[in-house]
Design an enzyme around this catalytic site. Structure first.
Site, PDB file in Angstrom:
ATOM      1  CB  CYS A   2      -0.901   0.007   1.221  1.00  0.00           C
ATOM      2  SG  CYS A   2      -1.815  -1.530   1.487  1.00  0.00           S
ATOM      3  NE  ARG A  30       4.079   1.379  -1.793  1.00  0.00           N
ATOM      4  CZ  ARG A  30       5.167   1.230  -1.044  1.00  0.00           C
ATOM      5  NH1 ARG A  30       6.288   1.818  -1.392  1.00  0.00           N
ATOM      6  NH2 ARG A  30       5.142   0.498   0.040  1.00  0.00           N
ATOM      7  CD1 TRP A  77      -2.515  -5.126  -4.213  1.00  0.00           C
ATOM      8  CD2 TRP A  77      -2.144  -6.335  -2.383  1.00  0.00           C
ATOM      9  NE1 TRP A  77      -2.354  -6.430  -4.602  1.00  0.00           N
ATOM     10  CE2 TRP A  77      -2.119  -7.202  -3.499  1.00  0.00           C
ATOM     11  CE3 TRP A  77      -1.939  -6.886  -1.113  1.00  0.00           C
ATOM     12  CZ2 TRP A  77      -1.895  -8.567  -3.392  1.00  0.00           C
ATOM     13  CZ3 TRP A  77      -1.720  -8.251  -0.992  1.00  0.00           C
ATOM     14  CH2 TRP A  77      -1.700  -9.074  -2.131  1.00  0.00           C
ATOM     15  CG  ASN A 101       1.408   1.101   3.759  1.00  0.00           C
ATOM     16  OD1 ASN A 101       0.258   1.362   3.435  1.00  0.00           O
ATOM     17  ND2 ASN A 101       2.455   1.671   3.186  1.00  0.00           N
ATOM     18  N   GLY A 102       0.682  -2.745   6.033  1.00  0.00           N
ATOM     19  CA  GLY A 102       1.078  -3.892   6.840  1.00  0.00           C
ATOM     20  C   GLY A 102      -0.115  -4.659   7.378  1.00  0.00           C
ATOM     21  CD  GLU A 481      11.562 -12.075 -15.440  1.00  0.00           C
ATOM     22  OE1 GLU A 481      11.228 -10.890 -15.576  1.00  0.00           O
ATOM     23  OE2 GLU A 481      11.341 -12.705 -14.386  1.00  0.00           O
ATOM     24  CE  LYS A 485       8.928  -8.803 -16.035  1.00  0.00           C
ATOM     25  NZ  LYS A 485       8.977  -9.585 -14.791  1.00  0.00           N
ATOM     26  CD  GLU A 488       5.146 -10.416 -13.050  1.00  0.00           C
ATOM     27  OE1 GLU A 488       5.458 -10.209 -11.873  1.00  0.00           O
ATOM     28  OE2 GLU A 488       5.838 -10.027 -14.016  1.00  0.00           O
ATOM     29  CG  HIS A 504      12.134 -36.145 -17.472  1.00  0.00           C
ATOM     30  ND1 HIS A 504      12.419 -37.443 -17.101  1.00  0.00           N
ATOM     31  CD2 HIS A 504      13.241 -35.681 -18.093  1.00  0.00           C
ATOM     32  CE1 HIS A 504      13.651 -37.745 -17.457  1.00  0.00           C
ATOM     33  NE2 HIS A 504      14.176 -36.686 -18.073  1.00  0.00           N
ATOM     34  CE  LYS A 604       8.500  -2.001  -9.574  1.00  0.00           C
ATOM     35  NZ  LYS A 604       8.791  -2.753 -10.806  1.00  0.00           N
TER      36      LYS A 604
END
Length: 609
Positions: A2, A30, A77, A101-102, A481, A485, A488, A504, A604
């Protein structure tokens, strides 16, 4: 995750709400799902909150403006309670409003306490109970500072708080335990922010609260107390961030701008660590390198994938045993760590909670502590023995791009420096590798010239429900990666695999509807990966071949599409391949119409568990 912004203005002639809204816009990177602002209007608390993006809050403020020179703002968030206006911050009573925040871990017990005292909770959050707890203390006759200090003693968890009080226009209280918080100095006014990015358009004079600190702010200054309520001094730093860094510079999205900034940012990072005249790395190593027993590297998300590349480099070039782990797993394993070990922590923000707690565990185990961060003023940087900074500049897009490639650049320089000091790399080898690194900015610009071709390839990838990425050696982490991406920002299911593992299990998924993106520079593993490419093609898979010009000449005719990157030393090939998979994910997301810069459910900087 947040974002917090606060201001104590000069007088009631100055309106804080527009300044707070601008600060919240600078914190959008963020990630958030609701937002709000509270101000003190002649001593009375007034609020405006809205679900969704800041444009909704801005519309509310246009319809019903907020007056007052002192105020707080927040982008939330969701953790406790769904994203809606009722759960949005600031939370308030008649006497106190706050942003948080938290996570307040013991909020259920506090809720029982304040309910017994006659307070009624309106939201589903863990935050609102803190406002009521302070309110109860005020009702008992405490002043705001004492009421807040007593409330802080009861809170358990990781949090940062910004608090204002009815009837006290020239007062704000800030508190930090685990979650970062910064205070800015203005001319006759003071500011509060969850990081310096929220404040750089207002001031470059920043104080970072340390863990356990709480601060009493007025328009003329701040008094800071530690966790034992002892008054302390914290240094004022001059932030190097610039308010000009936050524009899109004509690009459609921040992510695209940041992809295109990579040649410059990689170059800036290299200039900090390589002497071009001598072709030597000048990265400082202030620990016993020759007797180094082990390197333990810890990170989260994209940063962890950079660590995977570093593991290949360090073990094969510097001949050092390396263990890597995701921070959320490492911190709970209570792993035994060896004498004379180096623990290395990689974080774009330098505030990732799991990574920070892992650092503290490694510290307790007697390890030398190094970090690779983009924010040298961050908590992880301040708690490390050695800081190897990336020079990516502010990264606003939630999906990491330039922070990842500059982290790879620093890790490559670290590998060369350690190998030289340990005697596993001679002067000729160092010169070859530093020369290869020095060419990366120009070669990265060459990769960007494939943008139009990659946009065309993205048209077909965007139609898929599932996508596979394959790679060997240092290309395996880049396959992971690339898949990350794509997931995301486009919300297409994608998986990355070590190419040798295809037989496999993953080969069962391959048919004409599944694009298979094969990363294969012409390194020592090229022929092995070529065999996997042939097996995919034989089963009707749509192969998108990301290789170099030599690789295209050898196998390009077997692929549905080939992206031929410049021929470079295999050592630096993963950096260039990364840019290609970033562009592919970006263009697929644009075609899909998703929110590229702020993908759903993501943040973020992850400052909670």
């Amino acid at each position: 995750m947040c974002g917090i912004i606060g201001i104590i203005g000069k007088s009631n002639d100055q309106q804080s709400a527009p300044i707070l809204l601008e600060g919240l816009k600078r914190l959008e990177y963020r990630g958030y799902d609701s937002a709000g602002i509270a101000t003190l209007n002649k001593g009375t608390i007034e609020r405006r909150r809205a679900e969704g993006k800041l444009i909704n809050l801005e519309a509310r403020l246009q319809d019903a403006p907020l007056d007052g020179s002192t105020g707080i703002g927040h982008t939330r968030w969701a953790t406790h309670g769904i994203p809606n206006e009722e759960n949005a911050h600031p939370h308030a009573t008649e006497k106190v409003a706050l942003v948080h925040n938290g996570i307040i871990e013991n909020y259920s017990a506090i809720k029982q306490e304040i309910t017994a005292a006659g307070r009624q909770v309106a939201s589903d959050t863990d935050t609102e109970v803190v406002a009521h707890l302070i309110h109860v203390n005020l009702d008992s006759g405490m002043d705001p500072v004492a009421a807040t200090g007593a409330a802080l003693k009861k809170l358990e968890g990781a949090f940062s708080l910004g608090i204002i009080f009815a009837g006290h226009d020239d007062l704000m209280i800030a508190a930090r335990r685990g979650s970062p918080l910064a205070i800015g100095y203005g001319e006759g006014e003071m500011y509060l922010g969850s990081d310096a990015m929220a404040l750089v358009h207002l001031t470059n004079k920043i104080v970072y609260l340390e863990d356990g600190d709480w601060a009493v702010m007025t328009s003329s200054g701040v008094t800071i107390y530690d966790a034992d309520d002892v008054e302390v001094e914290r240094p004022i730093t001059i932030s190097s961030l610039s308010g000009a860094s936050f524009g899109k510079a004509g690009y459609k999205h921040f992510m695209l701008k940041e992809i295109y900034e990579q040649p410059q940012m990689i170059g800036d990072t290299l200039h900090s660590y390589i002497n071009p005249a001598t072709r030597q790395v000048t990265l400082p190593l202030e620990f016993d390198v020759k007797n180094l027993s082990k390197v333990t590297i810890v990170a989260c998300g994209t940063a962890y994938l950079a660590c995977m590349v570093a593991k290949y480099w360090l073990e094969s070039i510097a001949r050092i045993p390396v263990e890597i782990d995701v921070a959320s797993e490492f911190r709970y394993r209570a792993a035994d760590m060896p004498d004379n070990g180096l623990a290395l922590f990689v974080s774009q923000s330098g505030e990732t909670m799991d990574t920070l707690e892992s650092l503290r565990y490694a510290r307790s185990q007697g390890q030398s502590i190094g970090c690779v961060v983009n924010v040298p003023e961050s908590t992880i940087a301040r708690e490390s023995d050695f800081i190897w900074q990336t020079y990516a500049g502010p990264e606003i897009g939630v999906a990491s791009t330039k922070a990842f490639t500059t982290a790879l650049t620093v890790l490559a320089c670290l590998t060369i420096a350690l190998a030289r000091e340990r005697g596993t790399l001679d002067r000729e080898g160092e010169a070859r590798m530093t020369s290869a690194l020095s060419e990366v900015p120009a070669r990265a610009a060459d990769v960007l010239n494939h943008d139009e071709q990659i946009r065309t390839i993205a048209q077909n990838v965007a139609l898929a429900r599932d996508v596979l990425y394959l790679g060997r050696g240092t290309s395996y982490p880049i396959a992971l990666e690339g898949a990350l991406k794509l997931k995301e920002i486009s919300y297409i299911h994608a998986e990355g695999y070590a190419a040798g593992e295809m037989k496999h299990g993953p080969i069962a998924l391959i048919d004409e509807n599944v694009p298979v993106i094969v990363l294969a520079p012409t390194d020592g593993l090229f022929d092995k990966t070529a065999s996997n490419l042939q097996q995919v093609a034989a089963r009707g898979g749509k192969v998108i071949f990301i290789t170099d010009q030599t690789g295209q000449q050898k196998l390009g005719d077997m692929a549905t599409a080939t992206i031929a990157l410049p021929d470079v030393d295999a050592f630096v090939a993963p950096i260039l391949s990364t840019i290609a998979v970033q562009l592919l994910a970006y263009h697929v997301a644009v075609i899909k119409g998703t929110d590229v810069d702020q993908p759903r459910n993501l943040a973020k900087s992850v400052t909670v568990e």
